[in-house]
Scaffold this motif. Structure first.
Motif, short mmCIF file in Angstrom:
data_model
loop_
_atom_site.label_atom_id
_atom_site.label_comp_id
_atom_site.label_asym_id
_atom_site.label_seq_id
_atom_site.Cartn_x
_atom_site.Cartn_y
_atom_site.Cartn_z
N ALA A 1 -10.20 11.50 -9.59
CA ALA A 1 -11.03 11.10 -10.70
C ALA A 1 -11.93 9.78 -10.14
O ALA A 1 -12.87 9.69 -10.54
N GLU A 2 -11.29 9.00 -9.58
CA GLU A 2 -12.16 7.68 -9.01
C GLU A 2 -11.62 7.56 -7.61
O GLU A 2 -10.80 8.02 -7.29
N VAL A 3 -12.67 6.71 -7.07
CA VAL A 3 -12.42 6.27 -5.67
C VAL A 3 -12.44 4.70 -5.61
O VAL A 3 -13.28 4.12 -6.23
N ALA A 4 -11.48 3.91 -5.18
CA ALA A 4 -11.44 2.63 -4.84
C ALA A 4 -11.47 2.14 -3.48
O ALA A 4 -10.84 2.69 -2.46
N GLY A 5 -12.22 1.24 -3.15
CA GLY A 5 -12.21 0.76 -1.63
C GLY A 5 -11.15 0.11 -1.25
O GLY A 5 -10.23 -0.62 -2.14
N THR A 6 -10.70 0.05 -0.01
CA THR A 6 -9.65 -0.74 0.81
C THR A 6 -10.04 -1.43 2.09
O THR A 6 -10.92 -0.82 2.73
N ASP A 7 -9.49 -2.31 2.42
CA ASP A 7 -9.73 -2.93 3.56
C ASP A 7 -8.77 -2.51 4.70
O ASP A 7 -8.65 -3.02 5.98
N ASP A 8 -7.75 -1.94 4.27
CA ASP A 8 -6.59 -1.55 5.07
C ASP A 8 -6.84 0.13 5.60
O ASP A 8 -6.81 1.21 4.86
N PRO A 9 -6.85 0.24 6.95
CA PRO A 9 -7.38 1.67 7.40
C PRO A 9 -5.85 2.55 6.76
O PRO A 9 -6.17 3.80 7.07
N GLU A 10 -4.70 1.89 7.02
CA GLU A 10 -3.44 2.76 6.79
C GLU A 10 -3.54 3.28 5.59
O GLU A 10 -2.62 4.10 5.10
N ALA A 11 -4.18 2.73 4.44
CA ALA A 11 -4.24 2.98 3.11
C ALA A 11 -5.12 3.81 2.66
O ALA A 11 -5.27 4.56 1.52
N ASP A 12 -6.10 4.40 3.68
CA ASP A 12 -7.04 5.49 3.74
C ASP A 12 -6.41 6.84 3.02
O ASP A 12 -5.48 7.28 3.50
N LYS A 13 -7.16 7.22 1.98
CA LYS A 13 -7.03 8.57 1.30
C LYS A 13 -5.35 8.50 0.79
O LYS A 13 -4.85 9.63 0.95
N THR A 14 -4.90 7.62 0.14
CA THR A 14 -3.83 7.41 -0.54
C THR A 14 -3.88 7.08 -1.95
O THR A 14 -5.09 6.76 -2.31
N VAL A 15 -3.07 7.57 -2.84
CA VAL A 15 -3.26 7.34 -4.11
C VAL A 15 -2.83 5.74 -4.73
O VAL A 15 -1.95 5.10 -4.24
N GLU A 16 -3.94 5.47 -5.05
CA GLU A 16 -3.72 3.96 -5.70
C GLU A 16 -3.12 3.78 -7.18
O GLU A 16 -2.20 2.97 -7.50
N SER A 17 -3.66 4.82 -7.98
CA SER A 17 -2.77 4.73 -9.54
C SER A 17 -3.11 6.15 -10.04
O SER A 17 -4.11 6.87 -9.58
N VAL A 18 -2.52 6.54 -11.24
CA VAL A 18 -2.49 7.74 -11.77
C VAL A 18 -3.14 7.22 -13.03
O VAL A 18 -2.61 6.56 -13.87
#
Length: 46
Positions: free
Chosen positions: A4-21
């Motif tokens: 539903a939303e996209v949040a930016g991250t500086d960590d390449p390991e966190a790419d395409k992971t769920v931040e929150s529900v």
């Protein structure tokens, strides 16, 4: 899941992971009635 939303991250390991529900999914028995709405992390190299 539905992104539903996209949040930016500086960590390449966190790419395409769920931040929150945002909204949990709904399952009745073995059937998925409504997918969960989530915020997905997206890595962008600067």
């Amino acid at each position: 899941m539905e992104a539903a939303e996209v949040a930016g991250t500086d960590d390449p390991e966190a790419d395409k992971t769920v931040e929150s529900v945002i909204q949990p999914g709904l399952t009745i028995g073995d059937r998925s009635i409504r997918p969960a709405k989530v915020v997905v992390r997206r890595y962008r190299k600067l």
